[in-house]
Design a protein around this motif. Structure first.
Motif, PDB file in Angstrom:
ATOM      1  N   GLU A  98       7.147   3.103   1.061  1.00 18.32           N
ATOM      2  CA  GLU A  98       6.398   3.722  -0.033  1.00 18.32           C
ATOM      3  C   GLU A  98       5.054   4.258   0.459  1.00 18.32           C
ATOM      4  N   ASN A  99       5.046   4.687   1.702  1.00 17.89           N
ATOM      5  CA  ASN A  99       3.833   5.220   2.312  1.00 17.89           C
ATOM      6  C   ASN A  99       3.862   6.740   2.233  1.00 17.89           C
ATOM      7  N   THR A 100       2.979   7.290   1.420  1.00 20.68           N
ATOM      8  CA  THR A 100       2.960   8.740   1.217  1.00 20.68           C
ATOM      9  C   THR A 100       2.719   9.485   2.525  1.00 20.68           C
ATOM     10  N   ALA A 103       5.916   9.629   4.577  1.00 19.05           N
ATOM     11  CA  ALA A 103       6.886  10.576   4.017  1.00 19.05           C
ATOM     12  C   ALA A 103       6.492  12.020   4.349  1.00 19.05           C
ATOM     13  N   ARG A 104       5.194  12.322   4.256  1.00 14.29           N
ATOM     14  CA  ARG A 104       4.728  13.675   4.583  1.00 14.29           C
ATOM     15  C   ARG A 104       4.893  13.957   6.080  1.00 14.29           C
ATOM     16  N   GLU A 107       8.490  14.865   6.865  1.00 15.16           N
ATOM     17  CA  GLU A 107       8.801  16.238   6.469  1.00 15.16           C
ATOM     18  C   GLU A 107       8.109  17.246   7.388  1.00 15.16           C
ATOM     19  N   LYS A 117      10.040  12.568  -3.097  1.00 16.21           N
ATOM     20  CA  LYS A 117       9.057  13.487  -2.527  1.00 16.21           C
ATOM     21  C   LYS A 117       7.734  12.741  -2.347  1.00 16.21           C
ATOM     22  N   PRO A 118       6.940  13.123  -1.358  1.00 20.52           N
ATOM     23  CA  PRO A 118       5.666  12.422  -1.132  1.00 20.52           C
ATOM     24  C   PRO A 118       4.785  12.369  -2.376  1.00 20.52           C
ATOM     25  N   GLU A 119       4.746  13.459  -3.140  1.00 26.55           N
ATOM     26  CA  GLU A 119       3.881  13.465  -4.323  1.00 26.55           C
ATOM     27  C   GLU A 119       4.382  12.497  -5.400  1.00 26.55           C
ATOM     28  N   ILE A 121       5.891   9.577  -4.656  1.00 25.84           N
ATOM     29  CA  ILE A 121       5.449   8.268  -4.159  1.00 25.84           C
ATOM     30  C   ILE A 121       3.977   8.072  -4.491  1.00 25.84           C
ATOM     31  N   GLU A 122       3.199   9.115  -4.295  1.00 24.44           N
ATOM     32  CA  GLU A 122       1.760   9.057  -4.553  1.00 24.44           C
ATOM     33  C   GLU A 122       1.475   8.789  -6.028  1.00 24.44           C
TER      34      GLU A 122
END
Length: 501
Positions: A98-100, A103-104, A107, A117-119, A121-122
């Protein structure tokens, strides 16, 4: 829709790297390889002989100041993915799941992150942002005070929420930093303690307070969403049996819900995920009160430890669903196509001593025999000959049982727990055997404070001195040095040589 027999060539990636360890790495690899894809894992030296490392098509060693630090090193993990030609990364749960930023980074490296998507998760990973989002969407939340709204008035606004009050860090989870306040005279001191713990565990001291629901149930709903706007729920799981805010037993269906309440809470979860445009597998968690009221707690933007019970009653492979969604496929089914049958319960097998405050234990795995039989599933990341260390979380396996109904599942669980053998370090299996036959558990009358209210379940039953001495003697004589000493001929007698009387 892809199935387990699909050709590997039909996927946008041929190799999936599992950025995790233990039983979840084995679990993900199982589905990946069943699909004809190649599975890769990263591993620290402490896990060199772990089942996942032996099972993987590619295993890449990573290093760190501690074993946990290695699994949190996104740069090493991305380099490992590149080195084995992985086109996608599955984060499992915990660590970087769950680390944004991770994840980014995945990608940005041109790889597919098997998750939201990262956003997303954020948005949903921060408890305060998630709560505000859910409240604005018209979904039920408990009365609360959020520090970020106005830090100067946070204490006074918290007082106005009333007691009992639950203080929580805005970041993190697992019960870290949570404080229950029943006397407002200690509110400020408890806020400072919670802030200190939040900063220490998560590097973030921001807090929020909400009304604490006495003796609530913890009910969560599994959701799936694709990149085409389709979202379904895959029913609920009850996770009320906990110690220190951490789950021990999870089951589905929840014995607390009527069909009407089940439909209501599950559709609320699906509505929250739909509002967020959610993609992937996720879990919306609720606090469920004694009167049937429920409030949003948080959303976990990953696969859950307890996902197998959902798989057992629905027949859906949730890792397969994650892979399909990450590959860009639509779900391919509507809510009405999701059905359940039977009852499933998961028991977390921990290397810990419940009788001593659930203290973690360590030691070699001298013998391991998993239960078998119809309706029995054993998910494990350890093998006989391995070792349980203090480097990681003490959960070492999961026992999942499925029955035609709850009573059948409990009966199978009692038998399976009795057949479970793990020698070398103390585990909680004896505790779970006491728990599963407790009248309140059998009746489904549990809540998140159940174990605190029934400390006798955790306590080891008294043992007669004669039995204790016999066991200690047997244990001593089973060790090689003691056997050698017992069998040794004293020097005086050995000097006699072959003499016979």
């Amino acid at each position: 829709m892809k199935t387990a027999t699909s050709a590997a060539s039909g996927w946008p990636f041929s190799t999936v790297l599992v950025a995790n360890r233990g039983e979840i790495a084995v679990r993900v690899l199982h589905t990946v390889q069943k699909l004809g894809l190649k599975g890769a894992v990263v591993f620290h030296a402490a896990d060199r002989n772990a089942p996942a490392v032996r099972m993987a098509d590619h295993a890449i060693e990573i290093t760190g100041a501690t074993p946990v630090a290695a699994y949190l090193d996104s740069a090493q993990i991305l380099a490992a993915a590149k080195s084995c030609g992985a086109g996608a990364i599955h984060p499992g749960y915990g660590f970087l799941s769950e680390n944004t930023g991770f994840a980014r980074a995945v990608e940005s490296a041109g790889l597919i992150f098997i998750g939201p998507k990262p956003e997303q998760i954020e948005l949903m990973g921060d408890k305060v942002r998630a709560r505000n989002f859910v409240e604005k969407g018209g979904f039920p939340v408990a009365p609360s005070a959020i520090e970020d709204d106005d830090p100067k008035t946070f204490v006074e606004r918290s007082r106005n929420v009333g007691t009992p009050l639950l203080i929580k860090p805005s970041a993190g989870g697992g019960g870290k930093g949570m404080r229950i306040v029943r006397d407002l005279s200690v509110l400020e001191a408890e806020i400072e303690r919670a802030r200190s713990e939040g900063q220490r565990y998560f590097g973030d001291g921001r807090l929020y307070c909400e009304r604490y629901i006495e003796n609530p149930r913890h009910i969560e709903v599994q959701v799936l969403g694709d990149s085409h706007g389709n979202v379904v729920h895959v029913f609920e799981r009850e996770c009320s049996v906990q110690r220190r805010f951490q789950k021990i037993v999870e089951e589905t269906p929840s014995p607390a819900l009527t069909p009407q309440l089940r439909a209501q809470i599950c559709e609320t979860a699906a509505g929250i995920a739909r509002s967020a445009g959610y993609r992937g597998a996720g879990t919306v968690e609720f606090i469920f009160g004694q009167g049937g009221e429920f409030y949003f707690l948080e959303m976990n933007t990953r696969l859950q430890v307890e996902h197998p019970v959902t798989e057992e009653i629905t027949g859906k492979d949730l890792v397969l669903e994650q892979l399909r969604i990450a590959a860009g496929e639509p779900l391919g089914y509507a809510q009405g196509d999701v059905s359940s049958q039977g009852h499933a319960i998961e028991f977390r097998i921990y290397a810990e001593d419940p009788g001593r405050g659930y203290t973690p234990t360590t030691g070699p795995i001298l013998a391991l025999r998993a239960p078998q039989g119809d309706g029995i599933r054993w998910d494990s990341g350890v093998v006989q000959g391995g070792e349980v260390t203090a480097a990681f979380d003490p959960m070492i396996a999961k026992l999942i049982v499925r029955g035609t109904d709850r009573n059948d599942a409990i009966a199978r669980a009692e038998k399976a727990l009795a057949e479970t053998v793990l020698l070398g370090c103390k585990t909680n299996t004896a505790f779970l055997r006491r728990l599963v036959v407790h009248p309140a558990f059998v009746a489904g009358d549990v809540h998140t404070g159940f174990l605190d209210a029934n400390p006798q379940i955790a306590a080891d039953p008294p043992m007669a001195d004669e039995t204790l001495h016999a066991l200690l003697a047997a244990a001593s004589l089973s060790t090689r040095p003691m056997r050698d000493a017992a069998d040794c001929v004293p020097d005086l007698h050995a000097a006699i040589g072959e003499w016979r009387n």
